[in-house]
Design an enzyme around this catalytic site. Structure first.
Site, PDB file in Angstrom:
ATOM      1  N   CYS A  89      39.505 -28.996  19.456  1.00  0.00           N
ATOM      2  CA  CYS A  89      39.422 -28.416  20.797  1.00  0.00           C
ATOM      3  C   CYS A  89      38.492 -29.229  21.693  1.00  0.00           C
ATOM      4  O   CYS A  89      37.585 -29.892  21.221  1.00  0.00           O
ATOM      5  CB  CYS A  89      38.881 -27.008  20.708  1.00  0.00           C
ATOM      6  SG  CYS A  89      39.785 -25.940  19.596  1.00  0.00           S
TER       7      CYS A  89
ATOM      8  N   ARG B 214      41.709 -36.189  21.154  1.00  0.00           N
ATOM      9  CA  ARG B 214      41.120 -35.439  20.050  1.00  0.00           C
ATOM     10  C   ARG B 214      42.158 -34.580  19.325  1.00  0.00           C
ATOM     11  O   ARG B 214      41.892 -34.068  18.250  1.00  0.00           O
ATOM     12  CB  ARG B 214      39.994 -34.549  20.570  1.00  0.00           C
ATOM     13  CG  ARG B 214      38.882 -35.345  21.214  1.00  0.00           C
ATOM     14  CD  ARG B 214      37.837 -34.443  21.789  1.00  0.00           C
ATOM     15  NE  ARG B 214      37.144 -33.736  20.739  1.00  0.00           N
ATOM     16  CZ  ARG B 214      36.028 -34.154  20.166  1.00  0.00           C
ATOM     17  NH1 ARG B 214      35.481 -35.286  20.544  1.00  0.00           N
ATOM     18  NH2 ARG B 214      35.443 -33.473  19.222  1.00  0.00           N
TER      19      ARG B 214
ATOM     20  N   TRP C  65      43.068 -26.559  19.694  1.00  0.00           N
ATOM     21  CA  TRP C  65      43.708 -26.971  18.443  1.00  0.00           C
ATOM     22  C   TRP C  65      43.676 -25.740  17.552  1.00  0.00           C
ATOM     23  O   TRP C  65      42.598 -25.298  17.138  1.00  0.00           O
ATOM     24  CB  TRP C  65      42.929 -28.127  17.835  1.00  0.00           C
ATOM     25  CG  TRP C  65      43.557 -28.782  16.651  1.00  0.00           C
ATOM     26  CD1 TRP C  65      44.547 -29.722  16.650  1.00  0.00           C
ATOM     27  CD2 TRP C  65      43.217 -28.569  15.271  1.00  0.00           C
ATOM     28  NE1 TRP C  65      44.851 -30.102  15.364  1.00  0.00           N
ATOM     29  CE2 TRP C  65      44.046 -29.404  14.489  1.00  0.00           C
ATOM     30  CE3 TRP C  65      42.313 -27.755  14.612  1.00  0.00           C
ATOM     31  CZ2 TRP C  65      43.983 -29.461  13.111  1.00  0.00           C
ATOM     32  CZ3 TRP C  65      42.244 -27.808  13.224  1.00  0.00           C
ATOM     33  CH2 TRP C  65      43.078 -28.653  12.480  1.00  0.00           C
TER      34      TRP C  65
ATOM     35  N   ASN D  46      35.024 -23.766  21.126  1.00  0.00           N
ATOM     36  CA  ASN D  46      35.389 -24.646  20.014  1.00  0.00           C
ATOM     37  C   ASN D  46      34.698 -24.112  18.772  1.00  0.00           C
ATOM     38  O   ASN D  46      33.539 -23.716  18.846  1.00  0.00           O
ATOM     39  CB  ASN D  46      34.884 -26.078  20.247  1.00  0.00           C
ATOM     40  CG  ASN D  46      35.566 -26.758  21.414  1.00  0.00           C
ATOM     41  OD1 ASN D  46      36.496 -26.214  21.987  1.00  0.00           O
ATOM     42  ND2 ASN D  46      35.099 -27.937  21.773  1.00  0.00           N
ATOM     43  N   GLY D  47      35.370 -24.149  17.637  1.00  0.00           N
ATOM     44  CA  GLY D  47      34.737 -23.674  16.407  1.00  0.00           C
ATOM     45  C   GLY D  47      35.427 -22.433  15.878  1.00  0.00           C
ATOM     46  O   GLY D  47      36.526 -22.081  16.309  1.00  0.00           O
TER      47      GLY D  47
ATOM     48  N   GLU E  83      43.848 -46.440   1.982  1.00  0.00           N
ATOM     49  CA  GLU E  83      43.749 -46.430   3.444  1.00  0.00           C
ATOM     50  C   GLU E  83      45.091 -46.807   4.088  1.00  0.00           C
ATOM     51  O   GLU E  83      45.511 -46.206   5.072  1.00  0.00           O
ATOM     52  CB  GLU E  83      42.618 -47.380   3.882  1.00  0.00           C
ATOM     53  CG  GLU E  83      42.428 -47.556   5.373  1.00  0.00           C
ATOM     54  CD  GLU E  83      42.132 -46.263   6.128  1.00  0.00           C
ATOM     55  OE1 GLU E  83      41.885 -45.226   5.496  1.00  0.00           O
ATOM     56  OE2 GLU E  83      42.193 -46.294   7.372  1.00  0.00           O
TER      57      GLU E  83
ATOM     58  N   LYS F 238      47.130 -44.393   6.611  1.00  0.00           N
ATOM     59  CA  LYS F 238      47.519 -44.810   7.970  1.00  0.00           C
ATOM     60  C   LYS F 238      49.007 -44.582   8.179  1.00  0.00           C
ATOM     61  O   LYS F 238      49.429 -44.096   9.220  1.00  0.00           O
ATOM     62  CB  LYS F 238      47.219 -46.303   8.202  1.00  0.00           C
ATOM     63  CG  LYS F 238      45.784 -46.689   8.404  1.00  0.00           C
ATOM     64  CD  LYS F 238      45.200 -46.333   9.749  1.00  0.00           C
ATOM     65  CE  LYS F 238      44.560 -44.979   9.717  1.00  0.00           C
ATOM     66  NZ  LYS F 238      43.245 -44.837   9.172  1.00  0.00           N
TER      67      LYS F 238
ATOM     68  N   GLU G   3      49.918 -40.719   8.323  1.00  0.00           N
ATOM     69  CA  GLU G   3      49.406 -39.900   9.428  1.00  0.00           C
ATOM     70  C   GLU G   3      50.065 -40.216  10.767  1.00  0.00           C
ATOM     71  O   GLU G   3      50.180 -39.332  11.602  1.00  0.00           O
ATOM     72  CB  GLU G   3      47.881 -39.970   9.526  1.00  0.00           C
ATOM     73  CG  GLU G   3      47.323 -41.285   9.983  1.00  0.00           C
ATOM     74  CD  GLU G   3      45.799 -41.273  10.044  1.00  0.00           C
ATOM     75  OE1 GLU G   3      45.214 -40.226  10.317  1.00  0.00           O
ATOM     76  OE2 GLU G   3      45.206 -42.339   9.822  1.00  0.00           O
TER      77      GLU G   3
ATOM     78  N   HIS H 244      50.966 -45.344 -15.589  1.00  0.00           N
ATOM     79  CA  HIS H 244      50.668 -44.038 -16.187  1.00  0.00           C
ATOM     80  C   HIS H 244      51.374 -42.906 -15.441  1.00  0.00           C
ATOM     81  O   HIS H 244      50.966 -41.761 -15.523  1.00  0.00           O
ATOM     82  CB  HIS H 244      49.155 -43.818 -16.218  1.00  0.00           C
ATOM     83  CG  HIS H 244      48.439 -44.855 -17.025  1.00  0.00           C
ATOM     84  ND1 HIS H 244      48.462 -44.872 -18.405  1.00  0.00           N
ATOM     85  CD2 HIS H 244      47.730 -45.946 -16.649  1.00  0.00           C
ATOM     86  CE1 HIS H 244      47.772 -45.910 -18.846  1.00  0.00           C
ATOM     87  NE2 HIS H 244      47.324 -46.588 -17.798  1.00  0.00           N
TER      88      HIS H 244
ATOM     89  N   LYS I  99      41.138 -35.670  16.268  1.00  0.00           N
ATOM     90  CA  LYS I  99      40.310 -36.852  16.087  1.00  0.00           C
ATOM     91  C   LYS I  99      39.051 -36.527  15.298  1.00  0.00           C
ATOM     92  O   LYS I  99      38.675 -37.243  14.394  1.00  0.00           O
ATOM     93  CB  LYS I  99      39.945 -37.457  17.449  1.00  0.00           C
ATOM     94  CG  LYS I  99      39.066 -38.705  17.354  1.00  0.00           C
ATOM     95  CD  LYS I  99      39.780 -39.848  16.649  1.00  0.00           C
ATOM     96  CE  LYS I  99      38.916 -41.069  16.460  1.00  0.00           C
ATOM     97  NZ  LYS I  99      39.464 -41.962  15.419  1.00  0.00           N
TER      98      LYS I  99
HETATM   99  C1  F6R Z   1      42.253 -41.086   9.536  1.00  0.00           C
HETATM  100  C2  F6R Z   1      41.123 -40.450  10.166  1.00  0.00           C
HETATM  101  C3  F6R Z   1      40.456 -39.331   9.460  1.00  0.00           C
HETATM  102  C4  F6R Z   1      38.940 -39.445   9.607  1.00  0.00           C
HETATM  103  C5  F6R Z   1      38.252 -38.229   8.992  1.00  0.00           C
HETATM  104  C6  F6R Z   1      36.744 -38.347   9.043  1.00  0.00           C
HETATM  105  O1  F6R Z   1      42.746 -42.138  10.312  1.00  0.00           O
HETATM  106  O2  F6R Z   1      40.732 -40.797  11.256  1.00  0.00           O
HETATM  107  O3  F6R Z   1      40.834 -39.294   8.129  1.00  0.00           O
HETATM  108  O4  F6R Z   1      38.519 -40.622   8.985  1.00  0.00           O
HETATM  109  O5  F6R Z   1      38.649 -37.075   9.671  1.00  0.00           O
HETATM  110  O6  F6R Z   1      36.287 -38.446  10.350  1.00  0.00           O
HETATM  111  P1  F6R Z   1      34.844 -38.964  10.693  1.00  0.00           P
HETATM  112  O7  F6R Z   1      34.734 -40.359  10.231  1.00  0.00           O
HETATM  113  O8  F6R Z   1      34.717 -38.825  12.173  1.00  0.00           O
HETATM  114  O9  F6R Z   1      33.873 -38.079   9.959  1.00  0.00           O
END
Ligand code: F6R
Length: 624
Positions: free
Chosen positions: A2, A27, A87, A113-114, A497, A501, A504, A520, A619
């Protein structure tokens, strides 16, 4: 997650709030809304008649553009308002569940927010007292609770303060009332609120990016603080009613950093920024001639770090993958045992933490709720908590005992790219620093630093050379339903990773696996249709990875291989090869991840996905 924006001053509030909400779109959100307070003016000369005002609310499921359409015909004369992007947590995305919410009387509007954890108990009590609720949200319950306290000699700030004393959970809130038409009240616990201080105008936001084009002077609210904001004053106290004096600080982000700068998407821009962001992570920290590293934010903690019996690292998502690489580096160079754990697991399993432990907390945003909670838990148990954080002034940065900023600049694309390479770079610096405090020689330190300093140029080289082959791969595999990513040693976390990527942003199912573990279980997945990305540059485990490649080939898997520039053997094993320059094993992830970021970007784009705002994602995840 949010987003909150608010304005009070001498200008029209609506355009400022809408522009702020657009800045926060990255976000992730599913609905948007705005509440405006309009003073009634007498004889058309803008002289306010005391305490006569109206409250107008518009909100809808969907994007800020849809909200904009909704308010197009509203008179734009309000100079006070609050806006929100939601959100969904409690209640599905819908017009009714969108914020702002009002109290029972309809005079108060709140954005939040929260999560209010005890909202159902409060709701029950309020229903017994005759309250009627329209939405399924915890926020509406908070609005009604504030309404209960408002009046009878209690002003808006006092009503908000008393209500917040009753709630359990996390909040960043902004509250307005048509009966107090010259103020916004905001408060925070666990969800950021920043107040922008202007000239005869003030702003609020959950993220400084929303207000940076209006003012660079800000006050960061701390947890359990409440602020009363008028156009020319900001008064802060604690939720426990003790006055607090806050410093006005300067925002460090630049406007151009939060704009696309000619790129189609923020993600692509951020991928291309990596030569300079990796350089920025090292700037001023490298003493080349001594083969050593200085990290100012750790200066006061060096004895404890040197003597640490164990290092814990906690993080989520991409930051967790960087932490896994950090473990390998720290154990290799500093010979300190390192445990890495998802923050969301760490906090709920009564982990063993002793006073000699040092915890590194890795977070791009510095606001991730689970990571923050894990840090607090470790601190409570006596660990020294050190942050590796991007966002300056974020909660983890403030609450940690020290730490290192990665200096990657604002990361707007939801998929983390440049933060990852900067986090890994900082881990390399940290490992060299600790290594030199132990047994790493000057000569070895110098060699590592030389390799580090070469990275920005090498990233550039990958960015310039790899796009054609990546485009070919995208054309060939755009309809694939699954991808497997394999790597070993330092490149195993890169496989994780790369898979993250891809899933997502392009919504293709992908799994990352340690290459040798494949036999395995996951090897059963391999058939003539399965694309398998293997990260196989020249490193300590190269020969071993070649064997794993043969295992995939034998079962018909379609191999896409990340290989070193000079590798002559790989071409005949792979359907597609993406080349990267040579470096020492430890630093390879900073290079090998670049083509994987590009692959996921172009794949998502080809499939028509919303690259910067993938579905369901936020985000910074400020709820548990
Ligand atoms: C993936 C991504 C998320 C963040 C995760 C942690 O591309 O962006 O997996 O890495 O939500 O976020 P931070 O680093 O802000 O604690």
């Amino acid at each position: 997650m949010c987003g909150i924006v608010g304005y009070i001053g001498h200008r029209e509030a609506t355009p400022i709030i809408l522009a702020g909400l657009k800045r926060l779109e990255y976000r992730g959100y599913d609905s948007a809304g705005i509440a405006l307070i309009e003073r009634h003016h007498t004889n058309g000369n803008h002289v306010p008649s005391t305490n006569s005002a109206t409250l107008s609310i518009r909100k809808c499921k969907g994007k800020v553009n849809q909200l904009e359409d909704l308010i197009r015909n509203m008179p734009k004369t309000s100079m006070l308002g609050i806006g929100h992007t939601r959100w969904a947590t409690h209640g599905a995305p819908s017009d009714i569940n969108s914020h702002p919410h009002t109290d029972q009387t309809g005079r108060i509007a709140i954005i939040h927010n929260g999560i209010i954890e005890n909202y159902s108990a409060i709701k029950e009590t309020l229903v017994e007292r005759g309250h009627h609720f329209e939405s399924e949200t915890d926020t509406e319950v908070l609005a009604h609770l504030i309404g209960e306290f408002y009046g009878d000699g209690r002003n808006l700030t006092e009503a908000v303060r008393l209500a917040l004393n009753e709630v359990i959970g996390a909040y960043g809130v902004a509250v307005v009332s048509k009966d107090s038409p010259d103020e916004i009240v905001c408060a925070r616990k666990g969800s950021p609120i920043v107040i922008g201080v202007g000239d005869n105008e003030n702003f609020i936001a959950s993220d400084a990016a929303a207000i940076v084009s209006y003012t660079r002077n800000v006050i960061y609210l701390s947890d359990n603080e409440i602020a009363t904001i008028t156009r020319d004053s900001v008064k802060t106290r604690t939720i426990g009613d003790v006055e607090v004096t806050k410093d006005v600080e300067a925002i460090t982000i630049k406007l151009e950093e939060i704009e696309k700068g000619g790129y189609e998407h923020f993600m692509l821009k951020e991928i291309h920024e990596q030569p300079s962001t990796v350089r920025d992570a090292m700037r001023g920290r490298v003493i080349e001639e001594e083969g050593s590293i200085v990290l100012g934010g750790l200066r006061n903690h060096l004895p404890r770090l040197r003597n640490a019996k164990r290092i814990l690292i906690t993080a989520c998502g991409t930051s967790y993958h960087a932490a896994l690489i950090g473990k390998y580096m720290l154990e290799q160079l500093a010979q300190i045992p390192v445990d890495v754990e998802y923050a969301s697991e760490f906090r709920y399993r009564n982990p063993v933490v002793t006073e000699g432990d040092v915890m590194f907390v890795i977070s791009q945003s510095g606001e991730t709720a689970d990571t923050l909670a894990a840090m607090r838990e470790a601190k409570r148990k006596g660990a020294l908590a050190l942050g590796i954080v991007n966002v300056v002034g974020s909660t983890i940065a403030r609450e940690s005992d020290g730490g290192v900023y990665i200096h990657a600049g604002p990361e707007i694309g939801v998929a983390s790219t440049k933060a990852f390479t900067s986090q890994v770079t900082v881990f390399a610096l940290l490992s060299i620093m600790l290594g030199r405090m132990k047994s790493l020689s000057v000569v070895d330190g110098k060699e590592l630093i030389r390799a580090l300093l070469a990275l920005p140029g090498q990233i550039n080289q990958i960015l310039e050379s790899s796009e054609p082959v990546i485009q070919e791969i995208v054309k060939e595999f755009k309809d694939a339903d699954h991808f497997l990513y394999l790597g070993r040693g330092y490149n195993y976390p890169v496989a994780l990773e790369g898979a993250l990527k891809l899933k997502e942003i392009s919504y293709i199912h992908a799994e990352g696996y340690p290459a040798a573990e494949m036999k395995h279980g996951p090897i059963a997945l391999i058939d003539n249709d399965m694309p398998v990305v293997v990260i196989a540059p020249h490193d300590d485990v190269y020969e071993k990875v070649l064997s794993n490649i043969q295992e995939v080939r034998a079962r018909g898997g379609r191999l896409i291989i990340i290989a070193s520039d000079s590798d002559k053997r790989i071409e005949k094993l792979a359907e597609k090869v993406i080349r990267i320059p040579e470096t020492i094993s430890m630093l390879l992830p900073i290079l090998s991840v670049i083509p994987l970021q590009l692959l996921s970007y172009y794949m998502a784009r080809e499939r028509g996905a919303n690259v910067d705002q993938p579905r369901n994602l936020a985000k910074s995840v400020t709820v548990e």
